[in-house]
Design a protein around this motif. Structure first.
Motif, PDB file in Angstrom:
ATOM      1  N   GLU A   1     -12.363 -22.935  -4.331  1.00 47.37           N
ATOM      2  CA  GLU A   1     -12.761 -21.574  -3.944  1.00 47.37           C
ATOM      3  C   GLU A   1     -13.264 -21.518  -2.505  1.00 47.37           C
ATOM      4  OE1 GLU A   1     -12.063 -19.250  -5.954  1.00 47.37           O
ATOM      5  OE2 GLU A   1     -11.654 -20.553  -7.679  1.00 47.37           O
ATOM      6  N   LEU A   2     -13.060 -20.382  -1.863  1.00 49.40           N
ATOM      7  CA  LEU A   2     -13.567 -20.164  -0.506  1.00 49.40           C
ATOM      8  C   LEU A   2     -15.043 -20.475  -0.407  1.00 49.40           C
ATOM      9  CD1 LEU A   2     -11.882 -16.804   0.527  1.00 49.40           C
ATOM     10  CD2 LEU A   2     -12.028 -18.819   1.990  1.00 49.40           C
ATOM     11  N   PRO A   3     -15.612 -21.094   0.611  1.00 51.27           N
ATOM     12  CA  PRO A   3     -14.922 -21.503   1.845  1.00 51.27           C
ATOM     13  C   PRO A   3     -14.172 -22.827   1.724  1.00 51.27           C
ATOM     14  CG  PRO A   3     -17.245 -22.046   1.993  1.00 51.27           C
ATOM     15  CD  PRO A   3     -17.052 -21.379   0.664  1.00 51.27           C
ATOM     16  N   GLY A   4     -14.159 -23.445   0.539  1.00 51.96           N
ATOM     17  CA  GLY A   4     -13.408 -24.682   0.346  1.00 51.96           C
ATOM     18  C   GLY A   4     -11.936 -24.391   0.234  1.00 51.96           C
TER      19      GLY A   4
ATOM     20  N   PRO B   1      -7.892 -25.989   5.023  1.00 52.38           N
ATOM     21  CA  PRO B   1      -6.487 -26.007   5.459  1.00 52.38           C
ATOM     22  C   PRO B   1      -5.917 -24.608   5.697  1.00 52.38           C
ATOM     23  CG  PRO B   1      -6.802 -27.417   3.538  1.00 52.38           C
ATOM     24  CD  PRO B   1      -8.079 -26.653   3.727  1.00 52.38           C
ATOM     25  N   ARG B   2      -6.611 -23.566   5.313  1.00 49.87           N
ATOM     26  CA  ARG B   2      -6.119 -22.200   5.541  1.00 49.87           C
ATOM     27  C   ARG B   2      -5.944 -21.870   7.018  1.00 49.87           C
ATOM     28  NH1 ARG B   2     -10.026 -21.607   1.868  1.00 49.87           N
ATOM     29  NH2 ARG B   2      -9.450 -21.090  -0.270  1.00 49.87           N
ATOM     30  N   PHE B   3      -6.571 -22.667   7.912  1.00 51.87           N
ATOM     31  CA  PHE B   3      -6.497 -22.311   9.338  1.00 51.87           C
ATOM     32  C   PHE B   3      -5.069 -22.372   9.877  1.00 51.87           C
ATOM     33  CE2 PHE B   3      -7.126 -26.946   9.730  1.00 51.87           C
ATOM     34  CZ  PHE B   3      -6.174 -27.264  10.687  1.00 51.87           C
ATOM     35  N   MET B   4      -4.165 -23.021   9.120  1.00 49.38           N
ATOM     36  CA  MET B   4      -2.773 -23.129   9.582  1.00 49.38           C
ATOM     37  C   MET B   4      -1.930 -21.930   9.165  1.00 49.38           C
ATOM     38  SD  MET B   4      -2.304 -27.076   8.623  1.00 49.38           S
ATOM     39  CE  MET B   4      -3.558 -27.113   7.376  1.00 49.38           C
TER      40      MET B   4
END
Ligand SMILES: Cc1cc2nc3c(=O)[nH]c(=O)nc-3n(C[C@H](O)[C@H](O)[C@H](O)COP(=O)(O)O)c2cc1C
Length: 159
Positions: free
Chosen positions: A26-29, A55-58
């Motif tokens: 879950e966010l922020p994970g 890894p969402r930054f990609m």
């Protein structure tokens, strides 16, 4: 030796991107706790700029939500995710990533980390291949021992 130390030792010189996160879906994970130099090269960022982030930054405009939902469901249910995502490098250029992500469980069966093997693939011109790689080929062919071993483990579909 912990699993993480083992992965570090094996992945440091590997020509495929290897990234390890904690088990928080879950966010922020999830939070990246290790990435190898090949992963930094793949995503076009310094390792300092990768570790500690999700890894969402990609992800970006053309990253399909449906693919992320499938990814998410696999993480939540502790299953392998093997798929293709459109991601973006540090300089904004997009690439197609083949991602093979698996949970790492402790002796009690509880997920402690996720590990993902990632590489760039290019859309195949012409007919899809008969093998499971289908519409994609790896951007750079590598015939080193580790990639060969990963293929034998069915981590990647072909070298
Ligand atoms: C080990 C690991 C590696 C991941 N690598 C990527 C990646 O390279 N690109 C990407 O878009 N998402 C990647 N993800 C998926 C995202 O972190 C996130 O789980 C996904 O966006 C689905 O969750 P959400 O619906 O909460 O966004 C990775 C996840 C894990 C656990």
């Amino acid at each position: 030796m912990t699993v993480l130390e083992l992965i570090r030792a094996l992945a440091h010189d590997a020509p495929v991107g290897v990234v390890v996160t904690d088990a928080a879906v879950e966010l922020p994970g999830p939070t990246i706790i290790y990435a190898n130099p090949a992963f930094a090269l793949l995503v076009g960022r310094d390792l300092d700029d990768i570790v500690g982030r999700s890894p969402r930054f990609m992800q970006g405009k053309e990253t399909r939500r449906a693919a992320l939902d499938t990814f998410r469901r696999a993480l939540v249910s502790g299953e392998r995710f093997h798929g293709y995502l459109t991601n973006y490098r540090g300089d904004g250029t997009k690439y197609r990533a083949e991602i093979d992500c698996r949970p790492l469980r402790n002796a009690e069966g509880r997920i402690e980390h996720f590990v993902s093997f990632e590489r760039e693939v290019l859309r195949r011109i012409g007919r899809p291949a008969r093998n499971a790689g289908g519409r994609y080929d790896p951007a750079t062919a590598s015939n080193d021992l580790l990639t060969g071993a990963l293929c034998n483990l069915a981590l990647f579909e072909h070298v």
